[in-house]
Design an enzyme around this catalytic site. Structure first.
Site, PDB file in Angstrom:
ATOM      1  N   TYR A  23      -3.992   3.245  -8.871  1.00 37.23           N
ATOM      2  CA  TYR A  23      -3.733   2.673  -7.549  1.00 37.23           C
ATOM      3  C   TYR A  23      -3.050   3.691  -6.644  1.00 37.23           C
ATOM      4  O   TYR A  23      -3.337   3.755  -5.444  1.00 37.23           O
ATOM      5  CB  TYR A  23      -2.860   1.415  -7.688  1.00 37.23           C
ATOM      6  CG  TYR A  23      -2.409   0.839  -6.370  1.00 37.23           C
ATOM      7  CD1 TYR A  23      -3.289   0.092  -5.584  1.00 37.23           C
ATOM      8  CD2 TYR A  23      -1.116   1.044  -5.900  1.00 37.23           C
ATOM      9  CE1 TYR A  23      -2.884  -0.435  -4.357  1.00 37.23           C
ATOM     10  CE2 TYR A  23      -0.699   0.518  -4.688  1.00 37.23           C
ATOM     11  CZ  TYR A  23      -1.587  -0.214  -3.922  1.00 37.23           C
ATOM     12  OH  TYR A  23      -1.179  -0.722  -2.707  1.00 37.23           O
ATOM     13  N   GLY A  91       0.293 -12.072  -5.049  1.00 35.72           N
ATOM     14  CA  GLY A  91       0.411 -13.170  -4.103  1.00 35.72           C
ATOM     15  C   GLY A  91       0.901 -14.462  -4.730  1.00 35.72           C
ATOM     16  O   GLY A  91       1.078 -15.459  -4.035  1.00 35.72           O
ATOM     17  N   TYR A 129       8.597  -5.258   0.454  1.00 35.06           N
ATOM     18  CA  TYR A 129      10.003  -4.928   0.234  1.00 35.06           C
ATOM     19  C   TYR A 129      10.850  -5.300   1.450  1.00 35.06           C
ATOM     20  O   TYR A 129      11.956  -5.815   1.314  1.00 35.06           O
ATOM     21  CB  TYR A 129      10.178  -3.449  -0.102  1.00 35.06           C
ATOM     22  CG  TYR A 129       9.485  -3.036  -1.382  1.00 35.06           C
ATOM     23  CD1 TYR A 129       9.434  -3.878  -2.490  1.00 35.06           C
ATOM     24  CD2 TYR A 129       8.869  -1.802  -1.493  1.00 35.06           C
ATOM     25  CE1 TYR A 129       8.805  -3.504  -3.661  1.00 35.06           C
ATOM     26  CE2 TYR A 129       8.242  -1.410  -2.663  1.00 35.06           C
ATOM     27  CZ  TYR A 129       8.210  -2.260  -3.743  1.00 35.06           C
ATOM     28  OH  TYR A 129       7.585  -1.885  -4.901  1.00 35.06           O
TER      29      TYR A 129
END
Length: 167
Positions: A23, A91, A129
């Site tokens: 990622y 999520g 964040y």
């Protein structure tokens, strides 16, 4: 559900580390082995700790952290090395739950800081964040020594008479 990692989790933690490295556009950088992680997390003197996020009994994320120390506050803190939630589980609150569990560790142990780094381009994580109240440390830049530069600097201590066994 958030729980402490167990030795049996090492293979899945390693798999998620590789997913995270991919990622972050650096799959070749993830070189840790199961043996190294087992020693670091569960050896006689653990250097790091991990929490697991589960959904329906299956691991979907992890947080790997270690204690740091602030000379300014005179207390330990938590440095979050890796936070990862698998894409299909994002999520659902797992990332928030992992961070909340680490915040709880800080508060319970009297640690005054909970810190981590995020790549500048990772806007989804930065937004996440910020949403929980975390503040970027403007004016600070992370520095790192690795490879030949690390070895070259280490060689200067030998030239000057210092040795790791005496430091």
């Amino acid at each position: 559900m958030i729980r402490e990692a167990a030795v049996a989790d090492v293979p899945v933690i390693l798999a998620m580390i590789h997913e995270l490295a991919t990622y972050e556009h650096a799959p070749e950088a993830a070189q840790a082995t199961e043996a190294q992680l087992t020693e670091a997390l569960f050896g006689p003197q653990p250097a790091a700790f991990a929490l697991m996020a589960e959904e329906d009994g299956e691991p979907v994320g992890f947080a790997l952290w270690f204690r740091n120390f602030s000379t300014w506050t005179g207390t330990h803190g938590v440095y979050l090395e890796d936070l990862y939630v698998r894409p299909e589980a994002r999520g659902a609150g797992h990332g928030t739950a992992l961070l909340a569990a680490l915040a709880e560790i800080c508060v319970a142990r009297g640690y005054e800081r909970f810190e981590w780094s995020v790549l500048d381009w990772n806007e989804p994580s930065i937004g996440f964040y910020r949403s929980i109240g975390a503040q970027p440390m403007d004016g600070w830049t992370v520095f790192r020594l690795t490879g030949k530069e690390l070895h070259a600097l280490a060689d200067t201590t030998r030239v000057n008479g210092a040795s790791p066994s005496r430091i």
